[in-house]
Enzyme design. Structure first.
Site, mmCIF file in Angstrom:
data_model
loop_
_atom_site.group_PDB
_atom_site.id
_atom_site.type_symbol
_atom_site.label_atom_id
_atom_site.label_comp_id
_atom_site.label_asym_id
_atom_site.label_seq_id
_atom_site.Cartn_x
_atom_site.Cartn_y
_atom_site.Cartn_z
ATOM 1 N N GLY A 23 0.946 -1.148 -0.075
ATOM 2 C CA GLY A 23 -0.088 -0.134 0.047
ATOM 3 C C GLY A 23 0.811 1.124 -0.048
ATOM 4 O O GLY A 23 0.633 2.230 0.782
ATOM 5 N N ASN A 25 1.355 3.506 -2.429
ATOM 6 C CA ASN A 25 0.975 4.525 -3.284
ATOM 7 C C ASN A 25 0.266 6.062 -2.641
ATOM 8 O O ASN A 25 0.455 6.757 -3.300
ATOM 9 C CB ASN A 25 -0.010 4.195 -4.274
ATOM 10 C CG ASN A 25 -1.412 3.857 -3.650
ATOM 11 O OD1 ASN A 25 -1.377 2.494 -2.850
ATOM 12 N ND2 ASN A 25 -2.265 4.432 -3.711
ATOM 13 N N GLY A 27 -0.649 8.066 1.728
ATOM 14 C CA GLY A 27 -0.598 8.102 3.061
ATOM 15 C C GLY A 27 0.688 7.324 3.774
ATOM 16 O O GLY A 27 1.706 7.875 3.366
ATOM 17 N N GLY A 29 1.981 4.421 3.704
ATOM 18 C CA GLY A 29 2.600 3.665 2.998
ATOM 19 C C GLY A 29 3.565 4.383 1.972
ATOM 20 O O GLY A 29 4.695 4.029 1.952
ATOM 21 N N SER A 150 -4.636 -0.664 14.513
ATOM 22 C CA SER A 150 -5.371 0.313 14.688
ATOM 23 C C SER A 150 -5.969 -0.063 16.180
ATOM 24 O O SER A 150 -6.041 -0.951 16.866
ATOM 25 C CB SER A 150 -6.418 0.496 14.080
ATOM 26 O OG SER A 150 -7.536 1.485 14.617
ATOM 27 N N TYR A 175 -14.270 -3.871 10.393
ATOM 28 C CA TYR A 175 -12.920 -3.097 10.255
ATOM 29 C C TYR A 175 -12.074 -3.469 11.610
ATOM 30 O O TYR A 175 -10.899 -3.930 11.766
ATOM 31 C CB TYR A 175 -12.988 -1.551 10.102
ATOM 32 C CG TYR A 175 -11.758 -0.921 10.395
ATOM 33 C CD1 TYR A 175 -10.843 -1.023 8.927
ATOM 34 C CD2 TYR A 175 -11.115 -0.065 11.206
ATOM 35 C CE1 TYR A 175 -9.494 -0.437 9.100
ATOM 36 C CE2 TYR A 175 -10.142 0.785 11.227
ATOM 37 C CZ TYR A 175 -9.213 0.276 10.255
ATOM 38 O OH TYR A 175 -7.936 1.030 10.078
#
Length: 311
Positions: A23, A25, A27, A29, A150, A175
């Site tokens: 991930g 691409n 934020g 990451g 999280s 989530y």
């Protein structure tokens, strides 16, 4: 314990180290890839969206990093792609020093992966479980696996009787389930690595409440509006949210099984420090049950001894 004011200026030299970031691409990451490449690492960036991945990769290269970065397409909602990516890394002859299990989806409408798993559980947990197990043979001595969870893991439980949400689906609940699974997995991986006598650290990190695209790409309707308002008025910048995972990936005074998050009130904002997982997330029997289920659902088995059989 992390230093209170630890920042990207404190990242040790990463020259000669190879890092895989899922991930990458946008934020957290992207920022992880950028700062590790700046400090000398060879970063393997993965992205589901190839156009966005290319743009992110170009931004990293434009920063004239001391290290390097390469981009690989990887859609974690398809376990066949996860396995193909791992096979590619094996064939390349690379060794890996750090695996950052960063990619995720957050609170979308109910959807299924290519293999029929609930999307959040499939991407956030199952794909990273499979990738980690497949890459274990490539990890060098003293390497690290950093899994991003999280604080919402504290609200999670594993819906063993309804993993796909076919009977009852709640965006937040599923989530939280996936983030809870991240913690169970990372701690169980640490136990298994220790039992096997392998010098690899499995750690966790969470960003607190950080303003990234994650909150806006999954939710819809009123939930998306709430997330947009929260990102603007309550969240800390992504540049702060990324610090716990950078700390876990690079700092010298870390240990396997540790969890890093912000040091502020309720772990929402601040500089990286060691935080505690929920009591439920430390349940070893539950972790072993999830591990066995994850092997069955992914078809991937880690070449590690079962802690239940260890002395």
């Amino acid at each position: 314990m992390a230093k209170r004011l630890w920042s990207t200026w404190d990242i040790p030299d990463q020259t000669g180290r190879t890092v895989v970031v899922t991930g990458a691409n946008s934020g957290l990451g992207f920022l992880t890839s950028l700062h590790l490449a700046k400090n000398g690492a060879r970063v393997i960036m993965t992205s589901r969206d190839l156009a966005k991945g290319r743009a992110a990769h170009a931004r990293v290269l434009a920063a004239r990093p001391k290290g390097s970065a390469v981009l690989h397409p990887l859609d974690l909602s398809d376990l066949d792609q996860v396995k193909a990516f791992a096979e590619h890394l094996h064939a390349s002859g690379l060794s890996v020093d750090v695996l950052v299990n960063n990619a995720g989806v957050m609170m979308p409408p109910r959807a299924l992966t290519a293999q029929g798993h609930e999307l959040q559980f499939g991407v956030n947990h199952l794909a990273h479980f499979a990738l980690t197990c497949l890459l274990l043979p490539l990890l060098r001595r003293d390497s690290r696996v950093v899994t991003i969870s999280s604080d919402l893991h504290k609200r999670g439980s594993i819906h063993f009787d309804d993993l796909t949400g076919s009977r009852k689906y709640g965006r937040v609940a599923f989530y939280a389930q996936s983030k809870f699974a991240n913690v169970l997995f990372a701690l169980e991986l640490d136990r298994r690595l220790r039992a096997a006598g392998l010098p690899i650290k499995s750690m966790l990190a969470h960003p607190g409440y950080a303003a990234t695209n994650l909150q806006l790409s999954g939710p819809s309707g009123l939930l998306k509006l709430f997330m947009r308002i929260g990102n603007r008025f309550m969240a800390q910048p992504a540049e702060m949210g990324v610090l716990p995972q950078l700390y876990a990936a690079t700092a010298h005074d870390v240990a396997g099984g540790q969890f890093y998050g912000p040091d502020g009130k309720k772990e929402k904002k601040g500089y990286p420090t060691q935080v505690q997982p929920s009591v439920a997330a430390r349940d070893e029997q539950l972790a072993q049950r999830l591990w066995q289920l994850s092997e069955e659902l992914t078809g991937v088995h880690a070449a590690l001894p079962d802690t239940a059989d260890s002395p």
